[in-house]
Design an enzyme around this catalytic site. Structure first.
Site, PDB file in Angstrom:
ATOM      1  N   ASP A  17       0.830  -1.211   0.000  1.00 51.48           N
ATOM      2  CA  ASP A  17       0.000   0.000   0.000  1.00 51.48           C
ATOM      3  C   ASP A  17       0.862   1.259   0.000  1.00 51.48           C
ATOM      4  O   ASP A  17       0.679   2.137  -0.837  1.00 51.48           O
ATOM      5  CB  ASP A  17      -0.992   0.004   1.174  1.00 51.48           C
ATOM      6  CG  ASP A  17      -0.422  -0.622   2.435  1.00 51.48           C
ATOM      7  OD1 ASP A  17       0.799  -0.504   2.656  1.00 51.48           O
ATOM      8  OD2 ASP A  17      -1.193  -1.226   3.194  1.00 51.48           O
ATOM      9  N   TYR A 195       4.974 -14.241   0.415  1.00 50.74           N
ATOM     10  CA  TYR A 195       4.403 -14.380   1.742  1.00 50.74           C
ATOM     11  C   TYR A 195       4.851 -15.731   2.309  1.00 50.74           C
ATOM     12  O   TYR A 195       5.541 -16.503   1.643  1.00 50.74           O
ATOM     13  CB  TYR A 195       2.874 -14.303   1.666  1.00 50.74           C
ATOM     14  CG  TYR A 195       2.342 -13.035   1.055  1.00 50.74           C
ATOM     15  CD1 TYR A 195       2.489 -11.812   1.710  1.00 50.74           C
ATOM     16  CD2 TYR A 195       1.685 -13.047  -0.170  1.00 50.74           C
ATOM     17  CE1 TYR A 195       1.999 -10.636   1.154  1.00 50.74           C
ATOM     18  CE2 TYR A 195       1.195 -11.871  -0.740  1.00 50.74           C
ATOM     19  CZ  TYR A 195       1.356 -10.667  -0.081  1.00 50.74           C
ATOM     20  OH  TYR A 195       0.882  -9.515  -0.631  1.00 50.74           O
ATOM     21  N   GLY A 272       1.847  -9.835  -3.824  1.00 52.50           N
ATOM     22  CA  GLY A 272       0.996  -8.672  -3.616  1.00 52.50           C
ATOM     23  C   GLY A 272       0.720  -7.894  -4.881  1.00 52.50           C
ATOM     24  O   GLY A 272       0.404  -8.463  -5.925  1.00 52.50           O
ATOM     25  N   GLU A 273       0.850  -6.573  -4.796  1.00 55.08           N
ATOM     26  CA  GLU A 273       0.524  -5.716  -5.936  1.00 55.08           C
ATOM     27  C   GLU A 273       1.712  -4.924  -6.449  1.00 55.08           C
ATOM     28  O   GLU A 273       1.998  -4.921  -7.647  1.00 55.08           O
ATOM     29  CB  GLU A 273      -0.612  -4.753  -5.556  1.00 55.08           C
ATOM     30  CG  GLU A 273      -1.040  -3.844  -6.690  1.00 55.08           C
ATOM     31  CD  GLU A 273      -2.342  -3.110  -6.412  1.00 55.08           C
ATOM     32  OE1 GLU A 273      -2.473  -1.956  -6.877  1.00 55.08           O
ATOM     33  OE2 GLU A 273      -3.225  -3.673  -5.736  1.00 55.08           O
TER      34      GLU A 273
END
Length: 383
Positions: A17, A195, A272-273
């Site tokens: 984020d 992860y 993730g992103e």
């Protein structure tokens, strides 16, 4: 149209984020030379990503971005022309009231999570009225088609990548600064960022008995998992040999160096992103560890991306990529070990495909440009 920006970021449990928000804020300030104020609720986490940041300060400026601690009580400030809340993080009520008091009110955008699912195109840029305040909330979806908001991509990113990937001297110098000696630099390189995944131990055991390989392990969860498999400490800077596998524990890399890591490896495991998007711009074969969600909702998103990403591959390579990615994300270690040799042998073909994919994505506007165009249109319409 010249704009100004407030970006709100709540750091949840990883760095994706704040990674996305920091890239976007710097690009707005650098390429559009517009005022950008970045509100972050966890400056300590941000400081791990950006070493120049002083986590003890409530306000500071870096790269043309005004960085503010998001805290309560929230200060009485005048909102900028555009307000972005990243990933539905909900700006403070007092700030929303200040937005509503402006005429015209700011363009309010919820920057959504990235998805390749078909429904995203139909929901991109839709608005929703606030239940109490005279404000409209717009949902802005990053994506992989011209009917979405695109992906973050700095103006000079792909040119810088191409220069680095064709300059052996620059790669050797950078890898040397990272701590790789001359012998280690001759080995095939794979980067690991993931992860927690029980499959990793089985792959490590397989790699130790296969052909020579240098695994560059990201700090955090990947490094701790490797340490458990080794049965010994594996702090940043460690170089460990296990059979055919050379393991190197990396320090936490700034974003620019992480990009170079992706450019310098033959294959990248990402998660993730943020790292997922950067791996696509790296134009290298990759394996994505999608963020796990309840009831395996993430696997639907995984399959949606795989359907797009593997278009153009021959049937065998399509099956190979989809099978390995799904096994990696489902925790099927046996299938990963079984599929790895073929995946590695297909590296040259997969690299060509990765470059084509990157080139195709680059034909559409990047996310920053799309956000600026959308916000300018809304401001002009509001008078």
């Amino acid at each position: 149209m010249r704009l100004s920006w407030d970006i709100f970021c709540s750091v949840i449990d990883n760095f994706g984020d704040i990674g996305v928000c920091w890239r976007l804020a710097r690009q707005l300030a650098g390429e559009r030379a517009e005022p950008v104020r970045l509100w972050v609720d966890d400056l300590a986490a941000f400081a791990q990503l950006e070493r120049r940041l002083d986590a003890t300060r409530d306000e500071q400026d870096l790269d043309g971005v005004n960085i503010q601690r998001w805290q309560a009580p929230f200060p009485a400030v005048q909102p900028q022309a555009v307000v972005i809340e990243a990933f539905a993080c909900n700006p403070p009520a007092d700030f929303l009231a200040a937005m509503a008091a402006q005429n015209p009110p700011p363009v309010w955008i919820n920057l959504e999570y990235l998805s390749a699912e078909a429904w995203v195109e139909g929901c991109h840029a839709l608005g929703s009225r606030h239940p109490r305040l005279p404000l409209t909330h717009h949902f802005f979806f990053p994506g992989f088609t011209a009917k979405t908001g695109g992906l973050l991509r700095e103006a000079d990113l792909l040119a810088a990548r191409d220069v680095f990937q064709t300059d052996q001297g620059a790669q050797q110098q950078w890898l040397g600064a990272l701590g790789l000696d001359a012998q280690e630099q001759t080995l095939p390189r794979v980067s690991l960022f993931c992860y927690d995944n029980p499959v990793l131990a089985e792959l490590l055991a397989h790699w130790s008995q296969a052909q020579p390989l240098c695994l560059l392990v990201a700090d955090g969860k990947p490094r701790r998992t490797v340490a458990e498999w080794l049965g010994e400490d594996f702090p940043p800077g460690s170089h460990v040999q296990r059979g055919q596998l050379r393991l190197i524990a990396l320090p936490f890399l700034p974003q620019a160096d992480y990009d170079r890591l992706l450019w310098a490896c033959q294959l990248n495991f990402v998660r993730g992103e943020d790292s997922f998007v950067r791996a696509q711009w790296a134009a290298r074969p990759m394996v994505w560890h999608i963020y796990p969600q309840e009831e395996d909702a993430h696997l639907i998103k995984l399959d949606a991306f795989l359907a797009r990403y593997t278009e153009g591959l021959n049937t065998a390579d399509e099956t190979l990529v989809q099978g390995f990615w799904q096994a990696w994300n489902r925790g099927d270690g046996e299938a990963c070990v079984r599929g790895w040799p073929a995946l590695w042998q297909a590296q040259a073909r997969l690299a060509e495909h990765a470059h084509r994919w990157s080139d195709e994505l680059a034909q559409t506007p990047d996310l920053m440009q799309a956000l600026a165009a959308f916000a300018s249109e809304k401001r002009q319409a509001a008078g």
